[in-house]
Write an enzyme that holds these catalytic residues in place. Structure first.
Site, short mmCIF file in Angstrom:
data_model
loop_
_atom_site.label_atom_id
_atom_site.label_comp_id
_atom_site.label_asym_id
_atom_site.label_seq_id
_atom_site.Cartn_x
_atom_site.Cartn_y
_atom_site.Cartn_z
N CYS A 164 0.83 -1.21 0.00
CA CYS A 164 0.00 0.00 0.00
C CYS A 164 0.86 1.25 0.00
CB CYS A 164 -0.88 0.03 1.23
SG CYS A 164 -1.89 -1.44 1.40
N ARG B 240 4.78 0.52 -6.23
CA ARG B 240 4.73 -0.42 -5.10
C ARG B 240 3.75 -1.55 -5.35
NH1 ARG B 240 6.43 2.87 -0.36
NH2 ARG B 240 4.96 1.86 1.03
N TRP C 62 -2.97 -2.53 -1.64
CA TRP C 62 -2.50 -3.82 -2.14
C TRP C 62 -3.13 -4.84 -1.21
CZ3 TRP C 62 1.11 -7.73 -0.85
CH2 TRP C 62 1.56 -8.44 -1.95
N ASN D 289 -1.07 1.31 5.78
CA ASN D 289 -0.14 0.43 5.07
C ASN D 289 0.43 -0.53 6.10
OD1 ASN D 289 1.95 -0.70 3.59
ND2 ASN D 289 3.30 1.05 3.91
N GLY D 290 0.31 -1.84 5.87
CA GLY D 290 0.87 -2.79 6.83
C GLY D 290 -0.18 -3.80 7.26
N GLU E 174 25.63 -17.08 7.87
CA GLU E 174 25.28 -15.78 7.29
C GLU E 174 25.86 -14.64 8.15
OE1 GLU E 174 24.33 -14.46 4.70
OE2 GLU E 174 23.27 -12.61 5.16
N LYS F 135 28.43 -11.89 6.74
CA LYS F 135 28.20 -10.44 6.86
C LYS F 135 29.41 -9.75 7.49
CE LYS F 135 24.53 -9.72 4.84
NZ LYS F 135 25.07 -10.70 3.95
N GLU G 298 32.31 -9.68 4.93
CA GLU G 298 32.07 -8.76 3.82
C GLU G 298 32.28 -7.31 4.22
OE1 GLU G 298 27.91 -10.00 2.79
OE2 GLU G 298 28.70 -9.84 0.77
N HIS H 190 34.58 -31.08 17.44
CA HIS H 190 35.25 -31.87 16.39
C HIS H 190 36.34 -31.05 15.70
CE1 HIS H 190 32.37 -35.05 16.98
NE2 HIS H 190 31.42 -34.13 16.97
N LYS I 198 27.50 -6.15 -6.43
CA LYS I 198 26.13 -6.48 -6.02
C LYS I 198 25.59 -7.66 -6.82
CE LYS I 198 22.35 -5.92 -3.72
NZ LYS I 198 22.37 -6.56 -2.39
O1 M6R Z 1 21.85 -11.81 -6.39
P1 M6R Z 1 22.11 -13.11 -5.67
O2 M6R Z 1 21.20 -13.32 -4.50
O3 M6R Z 1 22.10 -14.28 -6.59
O4 M6R Z 1 23.58 -12.97 -5.10
C1 M6R Z 1 24.18 -14.04 -4.45
C2 M6R Z 1 25.41 -13.59 -3.70
O5 M6R Z 1 26.33 -13.00 -4.58
C3 M6R Z 1 25.06 -12.58 -2.61
O6 M6R Z 1 24.13 -13.10 -1.72
C4 M6R Z 1 26.32 -12.16 -1.84
O7 M6R Z 1 26.79 -13.22 -1.08
C5 M6R Z 1 26.01 -10.94 -0.98
N1 M6R Z 1 27.04 -9.97 -1.09
C6 M6R Z 1 25.80 -11.29 0.45
O8 M6R Z 1 25.68 -10.19 1.27
#
Ligand code: M6R
Length: 609
Positions: free
Chosen positions: A2, A27, A74, A98-99, A480, A484, A487, A503, A604
């Protein structure tokens, strides 16, 4: 999703309302409406379908009011009919929303018992009636709104218009975005800067929990405790609004904070919220009972979403799941069983290895399903079935909101398959769905206490190496979390299954290396706590992310503790815990002065092998 607008103008505002709504069309919506004050009385014009239908109605019944609210809906609760379109009205008040109002059923019953009569099937209408009750008690509009807000559970943004109040709009934000704009011809409310861009020269974003009273000469912001607060007013630069950071220093921070909104939106797409069941927006085109196996392939963060989903698919749908990173899968020449389903996951939909995995599966005669954020992407185009994540554009290189939306899609898929394969009863489905519906509000609550994460981040920023531990779905989340950190801060980090500690990795334990333990209150909590104690016994540098129960059970000296509500529990708790590992990596990187939105060496979208 929405869209909300509000205008306090100097002449008729219906045209501006519709123009602002057009800017929110991106949206997605299926009905629309506006309300203005005509000689002090609320007059609404609403239409199902596209904005042109609303414009045609407005051409026949022009609205002259100089104050108004508008909405693109929506549909979540109730079909996209004119009656369900916003604004909704109670006596002397109209509202756009919205929500999701999570507790709308109980509120509706309560209001009906006191004599309220409902004109729509929406969750939103309860808000209008709650405020109307306050007004009927003689409360000022701002008091009536503040008391209604205290009754609402969920993640939402709201805008109110009041009968007889020619100089008053009220807006509120909890989990969904809302901004105030100042222009030469009035003051405005809008879901985002894009909606306000043609009219406003400056803008302020509401913080989480804020509500705001708009008058032509004064705008008063209030925080979640109803205290008067100031919110930064910033120029609205033409052209900048599409990639707007809002009040945040970085896109990543903005995207982390958008999660209650986008997770709610994704849930609304995959659930029948009124019935509390899953309602996938596509047909499988095959009989789920005949499925032999699910194969999942993806890269990076999307792969970890798939790893978490394996727990849900096996448990709720009794399906065998094979999962591999796409760059390995594509060259393994894996034999794939007849009647198997290949699920590829990708934010961008352009990742070369994931695309190759999809093509391989298609060539092997698998059914294919792509979970993607970019609907027009190559992966979406080449897959038989597409399940979109409704995360919106993700600008930060580190994936955040796309990840939690991927988890949501997988959770809905697992429940849908579980029902279709007669593994789950309707009662079990409803229970699981109710846990999912709670996620956006739990995320918003978790995000409201960022300071505890900052404190731990200062400590982690000094480390050279970090170990993340988790069990069950929290194991992929541990990986994950480590990804993070790597990265964003370039600190070496690894995510391990807590049970694997002894182990090998236990040899690494010393006080220099933070060991971050993810301990949501789930079936494996006791065992996770035992692993934590193994670290404590060796003088490890322990950081616990969990509830008070985990903290008590740990009974060990902790270098840090990030507390989440006890309510964040069960198989989907990691959707909310994800927010913490993202915030932690973010704040560590900020303390270290790293380039948060564009970490070194990363792209990205990885469209090459
Ligand atoms: O666009 P995708 O989800 O296919 O990308 C996959 C990975 O390249 C992506 O998740 C990457 O690991 C990110 N930088 C994680 O933060």
């Amino acid at each position: 999703m929405c869209g909300i607008v509000g205008v306090l103008g100097n002449g008729p505002v219906a045209g501006q309302l519709v123009e602002a709504l057009k800017r929110l069309e991106y949206r997605g919506y299926d009905s629309a409406g506006v309300a203005t004050l005509e000689q002090g009385r609320i007059t609404r014009v609403r239409a199902s379908g596209k904005l042109k239908n609303l414009e045609e109605k407005l051409a026949l019944h022009p609205l002259a009011g100089a104050i108004g609210i508008g909405h693109t809906r929506w549909a979540t609760h109730g079909k996209p009919t004119e009656l369900n379109a916003h604004p909704h009205a109670g006596a002397k008040v109209a509202v756009v929303h919205n929500g999701i109002i999570e507790n709308f059923r109980e509120l509706r019953e309560e209001l009906q018992a006191r004599g309220a009569s409902f004109a729509s099937e929406t969750d939103s209408e309860v808000v209008a009636h709650l405020v109307a009750e306050g007004l009927a008690r003689g409360e000022a509009p701002s008091t009536a709104v503040a008391s209604a807000l205290r009754r609402l559970k969920g993640a939402f943004a709201l805008a109110f218009l009041f009968e007889g109040e020619e100089d008053l709009l009220i807006g509120a934000r909890r989990g969904s975005p809302l901004a105030v704009g100042w222009g030469n011809e009035g003051v405005y409310l809008g879901s985002d800067a894009l909606a306000l861009a043609p009219f406003a020269h400056t803008i302020s974003y509401l913080d989480e929990g804020d509500w705001v009273v708009l008058r032509r000469v004064e705008v008063q912001f209030h925080d979640a405790d109803d205290k008067r607060v100031d919110r930064r007013r910033q120029p609205l630069l033409a052209g900048s609004f599409l990639v707007d950071k809002g009040n945040f220093r970085h896109f990543m921070a903005k995207e982390i904070h958008e999660q209650p909104e986008v997770v709610g939106r994704t849930l609304a797409h995959y659930l029948d919220l009124a019935e509390g069941v899953v309602n996938l927006p596509f047909d499988f085109g095959f009989d789920p009972k005949s499925l032999s196996r699910i194969t999942i392939s993806a890269c990076g963060t999307a792969f970890y979403a798939g790893l978490a989903a394996r727990y849900w698919l096996e448990r709720f749908a009794h399906l065998s799941v094979d999962i591999d990173i796409a760059s390995e899968f594509r060259y393994r020449d894996p034999p794939l069983l007849e009647n198997g389903l290949m699920v590829v996951v990708s934010q961008s939909g352009e990742t070369a290895d994931t695309l190759a995995a999809l093509r391989y599966a298609r060539a092997q005669g698998q059914h294919t399903l792509a979970i993607v954020n970019v609907e027009t992407s190559t992966i979406a185009r080449e897959s038989e079935l597409v399940a979109k994540t409704l995360a919106g554009p993700e600008i930060g290189v580190a994936s955040t909101k796309a990840f939690t939306c991927q988890l949501i899609v997988f959770a809905c898929l697992a429940i849908a398959l579980g029902r279709a394969r007669n593994v789950l009863s309707i009662e079990q489905e409803r229970e699981l769905v109710s846990q999912l519906i709670a996620a956006p509000a739990q995320m918003a609550e978790t995000l409201s206490d960022e300071r505890q994460v900052e404190t731990v981040a200062r400590d982690v920023a000094r480390a050279e190496s970090v170990l993340y531990l988790g069990r069950g779905p929290a194991f992929p989340l541990a990986m994950e979390g480590a990804l993070k950190l790597k990265e964003l801060s370039y600190i070496h980090a690894e995510g391990y299954a807590a049970g694997e500690l002894k182990h090998g990795p236990i040899a690494l334990i010393d006080y220099a290396m933070p060991v971050i333990v993810l301990a949501p209150p789930d079936a494996s909590l006791e065992k996770t706590v035992s692993n934590l104690q193994e670290v404590a016994a060796r003088g490890g540098h322990l950081i616990l992310i969990g509830s008070r129960t985990a903290h008590t059970a740990a009974a060990a000296p902790l270098a840090g503790f990030i507390e989440l509500s006890e309510q964040v529990s069960g198989p989907f708790a990691i959707v909310v815990y994800a927010v913490i590992i993202q915030l932690l990596a973010y704040h560590v990187a900020v303390f270290m002065g790293k380039d948060v939105d564009q970490p070194r060496n990363l792209a990205k979208s990885v469209t090459v092998e």
